[in-house]
Design an enzyme around this catalytic site. Structure first.
Site, PDB file in Angstrom:
ATOM      1  N   CYS A 161     -12.176   5.863 -15.517  1.00 38.37           N
ATOM      2  CA  CYS A 161     -10.937   5.093 -15.481  1.00 38.37           C
ATOM      3  C   CYS A 161      -9.755   6.016 -15.705  1.00 38.37           C
ATOM      4  O   CYS A 161      -9.886   7.237 -15.793  1.00 38.37           O
ATOM      5  CB  CYS A 161     -10.955   4.001 -16.544  1.00 38.37           C
ATOM      6  SG  CYS A 161     -10.917   4.681 -18.215  1.00 38.37           S
ATOM      7  N   CYS A 170      -9.932   8.542 -18.599  1.00 36.41           N
ATOM      8  CA  CYS A 170     -10.610   9.810 -18.323  1.00 36.41           C
ATOM      9  C   CYS A 170      -9.652  10.782 -17.635  1.00 36.41           C
ATOM     10  O   CYS A 170      -9.610  11.976 -17.947  1.00 36.41           O
ATOM     11  CB  CYS A 170     -11.837   9.575 -17.436  1.00 36.41           C
ATOM     12  SG  CYS A 170     -13.072   8.469 -18.151  1.00 36.41           S
ATOM     13  N   ASP A 200      13.407   9.274  14.004  1.00 38.42           N
ATOM     14  CA  ASP A 200      13.788  10.328  14.929  1.00 38.42           C
ATOM     15  C   ASP A 200      13.377   9.844  16.327  1.00 38.42           C
ATOM     16  O   ASP A 200      12.571   8.914  16.445  1.00 38.42           O
ATOM     17  CB  ASP A 200      13.047  11.617  14.563  1.00 38.42           C
ATOM     18  CG  ASP A 200      13.356  12.734  15.525  1.00 38.42           C
ATOM     19  OD1 ASP A 200      14.535  12.882  15.881  1.00 38.42           O
ATOM     20  OD2 ASP A 200      12.421  13.450  15.927  1.00 38.42           O
ATOM     21  N   ASP A 251       9.376  14.009  13.110  1.00 38.16           N
ATOM     22  CA  ASP A 251       8.318  14.984  13.401  1.00 38.16           C
ATOM     23  C   ASP A 251       8.796  16.422  13.450  1.00 38.16           C
ATOM     24  O   ASP A 251       8.008  17.340  13.257  1.00 38.16           O
ATOM     25  CB  ASP A 251       7.658  14.647  14.741  1.00 38.16           C
ATOM     26  CG  ASP A 251       8.566  14.948  15.915  1.00 38.16           C
ATOM     27  OD1 ASP A 251       9.788  14.689  15.803  1.00 38.16           O
ATOM     28  OD2 ASP A 251       8.073  15.465  16.934  1.00 38.16           O
ATOM     29  N   ASP A 257      13.584  17.627  10.792  1.00 40.48           N
ATOM     30  CA  ASP A 257      13.398  16.380  10.034  1.00 40.48           C
ATOM     31  C   ASP A 257      12.806  16.640   8.656  1.00 40.48           C
ATOM     32  O   ASP A 257      12.755  15.728   7.824  1.00 40.48           O
ATOM     33  CB  ASP A 257      12.465  15.426  10.800  1.00 40.48           C
ATOM     34  CG  ASP A 257      13.100  14.931  12.085  1.00 40.48           C
ATOM     35  OD1 ASP A 257      14.293  14.591  12.044  1.00 40.48           O
ATOM     36  OD2 ASP A 257      12.402  14.897  13.107  1.00 40.48           O
TER      37      ASP A 257
END
Length: 686
Positions: free
Chosen positions: A3, A6, A405, A578, A582
């Site tokens: 969890c 840990c 974009d 991309d 950018d």
């Protein structure tokens, strides 16, 4: 690792080891990334983790994080616990139904005979973990669980030996059964997530036929391949590395990378990736990227990075789980002392303290966030989107405007020609010429012709002159692909066959589902605009076609300023882009997504990467992220409500160890089951 507690312990304690600078836990893959000084060996790090109470091994020993042995042991323990629980419960029901005297004592002895070996076997996962933690003077979640089981068993043995009225064998066995069921579910959930990576890496070829200088081939394992090698890929064979087709034409199954099941035609100059399967004729491929540098390995790395960050919800769970061990032990001790002072006697006080130990296990709180994130990331991966950062789901859910974009994002970013005016003969000649060049127009033309099933014409004396084009001879006839003289045609080339010429115009088409994606985003409340560095004419045309507002010729600084203005206005922008220009905007946006064809810098800056030609994963990411946050909030409300209700009841003696075992175990199962709903709902949204 069980969890958030840990995770917090490893990340907090491991950097205290000399030579370790930082440690990050990936809960979904159960890996720990350790930044350390060069002099610190793997053995010392493994030992340090063991001292913290965790078994560990170097990643190289188990690259896929397979837990087959552990899972098998878990399932065996679950089966034994289930068998024992059913039999002990039958005896207990008889006692609860009114069995008295010698009959009750006999049933208690029979329960002990069944329960003791069951507890000894099925409790091993918890006992061994708790022992390891205690050996190094640490605690973990398994310590109070083990104490609760052992105390309940010891108390039951005492009752059985002394002929007492109550025994709690069924409580101990039932607690183990439900805890094991929860862990088995958790293990299955993680196996499903890792299956995505395994399916990808498993499709990579294990070896390749390398062609030597004398033309002979020899099989070389994938890890021993090197860039520059020429390999022969036979029909039906999977590629073991990335490369460029140097000779031959065929079609490949590239579904593992693009999600497209339709075979993709390839020929000379085509880029092919490891994991793709050659469906047609043999081809010769010059390797460009091998082993860990291949595109498929990069995807696996992106997957591995997912979930390593901390969202605000994870930080809440971390703090709650960190406080768990001292709080639960204190509460149990206070319950025992308090009831002793109140005159309840040591037996009743011990029963209440055991119930407190069992019922306060914070499994539900610890699983609330990671369970939802793991399921959501796995569901998105199956639909073509890799979430690199677990906290990105939280930020994606908060976005209220999308900035796109244009080239390579709304459009495919690849020039595609109009070949409708070419005859069959012209098409073959055009492909014979285009496949010999790496020019973007030639590659676009070659891809379009191969997609139509065109076979290249044999062109001799082929030559390429920079700025002019390609020229050669076909059957003694001069042929060429050359620069178009028509200045009005911004993207065009001219095919010349003898004295005859045909002008081919190119366009950068929109992604096939761009309009549907924008409509889905609008339905989710995200308005979209175009923020592009392209020239005004090209951007205006696309904006008009899609009905969007647009800003063209934007520099990286302009894009950053636009994002800052939106933030100051209280908006939370999603950036989708991309190009290299950018990158800053992707990093600065509230959340960001890049296509798989984006530059490396853009992919690194983005929170998520989508694969293939479809844009819809962007809208799906928003939808799944919002659904994930709903599930996380539901999990938190449930976990907090459970503890607010259960702890006072246990402290005031209204809960027996049996009810505590059922309640605590069911709370974990409810959280996991609630999170698993994400996988189904993501499928419905796709």
């Amino acid at each position: 690792m069980r969890c958030a507690g840990c995770i917090a312990k490893i990340e907090r304690e491991l950097p205290k080891v000399e030579g370790v600078e930082a440690a990050r836990v990936n809960f979904s893959s159960k890996r720990v990334a350790v930044h350390h000084l060069p002099g610190l060996g793997e053995e010392r790090i493994v030992e340090a983790l063991r001292e913290l109470g965790f078994e560990a091994q170097p990643v190289a020993d188990n690259p896929m994080g397979q837990e087959a042995a552990e899972k098998k042991q878990l399932m065996r323990a679950l089966g034994v616990a289930g068998f024992g629980m059913m039999n002990v419960m039958l005896l207990s029901v008889s006692v609860w139904s009114g069995a008295e005297g010698a009959t009750r004592e006999l049933f208690h002895w029979l329960s002990a005979l069944i329960a003791l070996p069951v507890i000894a076997y099925s409790g091993r996962p918890f006992f061994s973990s708790a022992l390891m933690a205690l050996r190094y003077r640490r605690t973990n979640m398994d310590v109070p669980i083990s104490i609760g089981v052992i105390l309940a068993t010891a108390l039951s043995i005492y009752e059985t030996v002394t002929g007492g009225e109550h025994a709690f064998f069924e409580s101990a066995v039932m607690l183990l059964f439900f805890l094991l069921a929860g862990r088995a579910l958790d293990a299955e959930m993680r196996t499903r997530t890792r299956a995505g990576i395994g399916a990808l890496l498993g499709r990579m070829g294990k070896a390749a036929s390398v062609i030597g200088p004398d033309g002979a081939t020899r099989r070389v394992d994938a890890q021993d391949l090197e860039p520059g090698m020429l390999v022969l890929v036979a029909a039906g064979e999977a590629l073991a590395a990335d490369g460029e087709v140097e000779e031959g034409s065929s079609s490949i199954d590239n579904a593992m990378l693009t999600g497209e099941s339709t075979p993709e035609p390839v020929g000379k100059g085509s880029i092919v990736h490891a994991g793709a399967i050659n469906l047609g004729a043999p081809i010769r491929v010059r390797l460009t990227r091998v082993a860990e540098d291949t595109a498929i390995a990069e995807i696996a790395r992106l997957m591995d990075e997912a979930g390593q960050s901390r969202s605000s919800y994870v930080r809440i769970a971390d703090r709650a789980s960190r406080a768990y061990a001292p709080v639960v032990h204190t509460l149990a001790a206070l319950a025992f002392v308090g009831w002793m002072i109140a005159g309840a006697g040591w037996y009743q006080s011990a029963v209440i303290a055991i119930a407190v130990l069992i019922i306060t296990c914070p499994c539900a709180m610890g699983l609330a966030v990671p369970a939802a994130q793991v399921v959501a990331s796995g569901a998105l991966l199956k639909r073509g989107l890799l979430v690199k950062d677990g906290s990105a789901l939280e930020r994606l859910a908060e976005c209220d405007i999308a900035l796109f974009d244009k080239t390579g994002t709304l459009t495919l970013g690849e020039p595609r020609p109009d070949i409708s005016g070419l005859s069959a003969e012209d098409r073959a000649v055009a492909l014979g010429l285009a496949q010999a060049s790496r020019h973007p127009l030639s590659r676009g033309l070659a891809d379009a012709l191969r997609a139509e099933g065109v076979e290249p014409a044999p062109v001799d004396n082929l030559r390429e002159e920079s700025g002019i084009g390609l020229a050669g001879e076909w059957g003694g006839v001069p042929v060429a692909l050359e620069r178009a003289e028509d200045a009005a045609a911004l993207l065009a080339t001219r095919l010349r066959v003898g004295e005859r010429t045909v002008t081919l115009t190119f366009a950068d088409p929109l992604r096939p589902d761009t309009a549907d994606t924008l409509a889905a985003l609008g339905k989710a409340g995200l308005g979209a605009t175009i923020l592009s560095g392209d020239r005004e004419e090209a951007v205006t045309k696309v904006a008009r076609e899609l009905g969007l507002e647009a800003r063209a010729a934007a520099s990286p600084q302009d894009k950053l300023a636009a994002l800052e203005a939106l933030r100051e206005a209280g908006r939370r922008p999603l950036m989708v882009g991309d190009g290299l220009n950018d990158g800053p905007a992707l990093a600065a946006a509230h959340a960001s997504i890049a296509p798989g064809t984006a530059s490396d810098a853009s992919q690194q800056a983005a929170d998520a990467v989508f694969i293939g030609e479809r844009l819809m994963p962007v809208a799906l990411a928003i939808w799944v992220a919002r659904a994930t946050m709903r599930i996380v909030r539901q999990n938190f409300v449930f976990a907090i409500g459970y503890n607010l209700l259960a702890i006072p009841l246990a402290l005031f003696g209204y809960v027996t160890p049996l009810i505590a075992a059922i309640a605590m175990s069911l709370s974990s199962l409810v959280v996991v089951a609630n999170s698993l709903r994400l996988a189904r709902s993501a499928g419905n949204a796709a």
